[in-house]
Design a protein around this motif. Structure first.
Motif, mmCIF file in Angstrom:
data_model
loop_
_atom_site.group_PDB
_atom_site.id
_atom_site.type_symbol
_atom_site.label_atom_id
_atom_site.label_comp_id
_atom_site.label_asym_id
_atom_site.label_seq_id
_atom_site.Cartn_x
_atom_site.Cartn_y
_atom_site.Cartn_z
ATOM 1 N N UNK A 94 -5.704 4.377 -5.403
ATOM 2 C CA UNK A 94 -5.467 4.120 -6.650
ATOM 3 C C UNK A 94 -5.848 2.860 -7.314
ATOM 4 N N UNK A 95 -6.775 2.081 -6.580
ATOM 5 C CA UNK A 95 -6.894 1.019 -7.041
ATOM 6 C C UNK A 95 -7.688 0.884 -8.494
ATOM 7 N N UNK A 96 -8.861 1.735 -8.647
ATOM 8 C CA UNK A 96 -9.542 1.919 -9.815
ATOM 9 C C UNK A 96 -8.534 2.128 -11.081
ATOM 10 N N UNK A 97 -7.641 2.674 -10.874
ATOM 11 C CA UNK A 97 -6.623 3.083 -11.842
ATOM 12 C C UNK A 97 -5.714 1.784 -12.213
ATOM 13 N N UNK B 257 0.730 -1.320 0.122
ATOM 14 C CA UNK B 257 -0.088 0.065 0.025
ATOM 15 C C UNK B 257 0.809 1.283 -0.015
ATOM 16 N N UNK B 258 2.129 1.370 -0.215
ATOM 17 C CA UNK B 258 3.014 2.210 0.176
ATOM 18 C C UNK B 258 3.482 3.003 -1.322
ATOM 19 N N UNK B 259 2.998 2.130 -2.438
ATOM 20 C CA UNK B 259 3.164 3.007 -3.725
ATOM 21 C C UNK B 259 2.910 4.235 -3.602
ATOM 22 N N UNK B 260 3.593 5.358 -4.447
ATOM 23 C CA UNK B 260 3.157 6.720 -4.475
ATOM 24 C C UNK B 260 2.552 7.077 -5.867
ATOM 25 N N UNK B 261 1.654 7.996 -5.968
ATOM 26 C CA UNK B 261 0.968 8.376 -7.224
ATOM 27 C C UNK B 261 1.926 8.561 -8.270
ATOM 28 N N UNK C 86 4.068 -3.962 -13.405
ATOM 29 C CA UNK C 86 2.685 -3.985 -13.189
ATOM 30 C C UNK C 86 2.284 -4.765 -12.128
ATOM 31 N N UNK C 87 2.993 -5.895 -11.836
ATOM 32 C CA UNK C 87 2.769 -6.903 -10.902
ATOM 33 C C UNK C 87 3.345 -6.274 -9.510
ATOM 34 N N UNK C 88 4.329 -5.647 -9.534
ATOM 35 C CA UNK C 88 4.861 -5.174 -8.108
ATOM 36 C C UNK C 88 3.780 -4.070 -7.602
ATOM 37 N N UNK C 89 3.389 -3.315 -8.762
ATOM 38 C CA UNK C 89 2.452 -1.942 -8.321
ATOM 39 C C UNK C 89 1.085 -2.810 -8.045
ATOM 40 N N UNK C 90 0.488 -3.886 -8.489
ATOM 41 C CA UNK C 90 -0.539 -4.558 -7.979
ATOM 42 C C UNK C 90 -0.547 -5.122 -6.575
#
Length: 217
Positions: free
Chosen positions: A171-174, A84-88, A160-164
């Motif tokens: 940011x889950x919708x995007x 949950x720590x990924x930034x915008x 993409x996998x790490x961002x998931x």
């Protein structure tokens, strides 16, 4: 002491379209001064000067390698982030790569990989296969571009996998759009481009092995 300047060049008399990647050539002038700047004298002698020219295949490979370095940095940051720590900015970076409407699409690479450029842009063929004087890295430019595309696909897939795993709820919708729509579409396009590559289309004997890709500097 070292200076470089790059500019676009036109190698045909035909006026290229603004979006014609097959007509995009660049020249680079590199100067080495006899002494470092600032200097006491108003003028400084040039110790050496070289001018190199990149054809569209070499240029595409160089640009893609640069983008891959950016993606590798994004991937490293995502891996270091807590759940949950990924930034915008990470989401925007991933989306900017996978969304064809943003990055201009990957279809522009297709004629460079498949060899279709030989029918429409013989000047690229002449540059790749300049006879005995042609540098090996020029003859291997199509292979270098394919290698960069393969690396690009692997990096995007990893991002993409790490961002998931690290995407915040806001940011889950995007992120869901990236995972279910944008990335599958891009992956399919990249796979199609890579499947179109045939070593036989490389100018010259096509049998030379080894060697690295063109310099990415």
């Amino acid at each position: 002491r070292c200076w470089a300047h790059e500019w676009p060049v036109r190698v045909t008399t035909d006026a290229p379209r603004a979006d014609d990647v097959l007509a995009l050539w660049v020249a680079t002038r590199r100067l080495v001064l006899a002494e470092p700047l600032p200097a006491a004298a108003r003028w400084v002698a040039v110790a050496s000067a070289t001018t190199t020219r990149l054809n569209p295949i070499e240029l595409a490979a160089r640009q893609l390698r640069r983008k891959n370095r950016e993606l590798a940095a994004t991937l490293a940051e995502l891996r270091d982030a807590p759940p949950g720590g990924a930034e915008q900015r990470h989401t925007m970076a991933v989306n900017g790569v996978v969304d064809a409407a943003v990055n201009g699409g990957v279809a522009q690479w297709a004629p460079l990989v498949s060899g279709a450029y030989k029918r429409t842009h013989p000047e690229i063929v002449r540059d790749l296969d300049g006879g005995a004087s042609s540098e090996k890295k020029k003859r291997d430019a199509p292979k270098a571009l394919v290698a960069a595309i393969r690396a690009h696909a692997a990096l995007v897939r990893a991002c993409v996998g790490e961002h998931r795993a690290k995407c915040p709820a806001s940011m889950r919708p995007l992120a869901a759009h990236i995972e279910t729509t944008s990335w599958p579409k891009l992956e399919h396009e990249l796979d199609a481009i890579l499947r179109s590559f045939d070593d036989g289309h490389v100018v010259g004997d096509g049998a030379s092995g080894g060697g690295g890709p063109p310099c990415c500097c």
